[in-house]
Design an enzyme around this catalytic site. Structure first.
Site, PDB file in Angstrom:
ATOM      1  N   SER A 145      -9.499   2.023  -0.283  1.00  0.00           N
ATOM      2  CA  SER A 145     -10.371   1.161   0.585  1.00  0.00           C
ATOM      3  C   SER A 145     -11.230   1.835  -0.907  1.00  0.00           C
ATOM      4  CB  SER A 145     -10.543   1.379   1.418  1.00  0.00           C
ATOM      5  OG  SER A 145     -12.320   1.687   2.182  1.00  0.00           O
ATOM      6  N   TYR A 158     -11.119   7.885   9.621  1.00  0.00           N
ATOM      7  CA  TYR A 158     -10.530   6.059   8.187  1.00  0.00           C
ATOM      8  C   TYR A 158     -10.899   6.610   6.983  1.00  0.00           C
ATOM      9  CZ  TYR A 158     -10.774   1.562   5.826  1.00  0.00           C
ATOM     10  OH  TYR A 158     -10.379   0.334   4.438  1.00  0.00           O
TER      11      TYR A 158
END
Ligand code: NAD
Length: 263
Positions: A145, A158
């Site tokens: 990501s 995350y």
């Protein structure tokens, strides 16, 4: 036209939805056997599985194990090995998000996100590598990501997991460099999938914003193109990384983020 991945097997974690399903479809189009994994409506998953077989002219297997549990990861990898001999292309894609200030971040959510978004990739990789070494060829691709390179507030678990995935990938690249096996991250910015849609309500709460404000002022604020990335754009990068042209790309973090991390 000959299919570039005929004879190969690709296992894609978290592929009943979103980016994972797009990878599965594109690699199936190129003739690979596919192992899909993830949760969802059994009838819908079976329809997808059959469509993958039709597209590939090869086999597609569904393995619905929960990848937060190491024993279930071992079971999935065993099912793949029993069906196809082993996994040539491993895409660690399953992931989840939780948005909350650090002092309110539920401890069980932290544990779940670290186990799914990071630790599962360690387990699938350690179990896939012996077969890849025996073939002198392999591709390990992580859906990391933009959050593997930069942070946003309220996403502690995350961001931590995705940065960890970047480190794991570099380590794999070095260990496997002489075995014909590459390991790379693909790091999208915001891609319009259920994962993004589902975090809107919590972000509204955490930042005291409307839905429109979250979309424009949070999600797309950092993406200079002002466009969501598409799942097909992400899948196209994975297919490229599987090609011979990408044989010397390893340990890389390929951003597809509309310029987000250039800032
Ligand atoms: P998604 O929610 O559409 O898909 C997630 C998939 O993971 C689903 O198939 C789901 O069933 C599966 N899954 C969830 N928990 C699981 C578990 N315990 N065991 C096995 N499978 C499980 O999400 P997506 O947006 O397609 O995200 C896929 C990956 O891409 C994630 O790793 C995510 O972090 C990453 N990513 C997404 C974006 C984005 O904007 N959507 C951006 C960057 C990175």
């Amino acid at each position: 036209m000959s299919k570039s991945l005929a004879g190969k097997t690709a296992l894609i974690t978290g592929s009943t939805s979103g980016i994972g399903l797009a990878y599965a479809k594109l690699l199936a189009d190129q003739g690979a056997n596919i192992v899909i994994n993830g949760f969802g409506d059994p009838a819908a998953i079976e329809r997808e599985r059959q469509a993958l077989e039709q597209a590939s002219g090869a086999k597609a297997l569904y393995s619905g194990h929960d990848l937060t549990k190491p024993a279930e990861i071992e079971a999935m990898m065993t099912e793949a090995a029993n069906a196809f001999g082993g996994v040539d292309i491993l895409i660690n894609n399953a992931g989840m998000q939780h948005v909350a200030p650090i002092e309110d971040f539920p401890v069980e959510k932290w544990d779940l996100i670290i186990s799914l978004n990071l630790t599962s990739a360690f387990h699938t990789s350690r179990l896939a590598v012996p077969y890849m070494k025996s073939q002198k060829w392999g591709r390990i691709i992580q859906t990391a990501s933009a959050h593997s390179l930069t942070a946003s507030p309220f996403k502690s678990a995350y961001v931590t997991a995705k940065h960890g995935l970047g480190g794991l990938t570099k380590t794999l690249a070095l260990e496997l460099a002489t075995f014909g096996i590459t390991a790379n991250c693909i790091s999208p910015g915001y891609v319009w999938t259920p994962l993004v849609e589902n975090q809107i309500p919590d972000t509204m709460k955490a930042r005291n914003m409307t839905r429109e404000q979250v979309m424009n002022d949070v999600l797309l604020a950092g993406q200079p193109t002002k466009q969501f990335v598409t799942v097909d754009q992400v899948a196209a990068m994975a297919l490229f990384l599987c090609s011979d042209a990408a044989a010397n790309i390893t340990g890389a973090n390929m951003t597809i983020d509309g310029g987000w991390t250039a800032q």
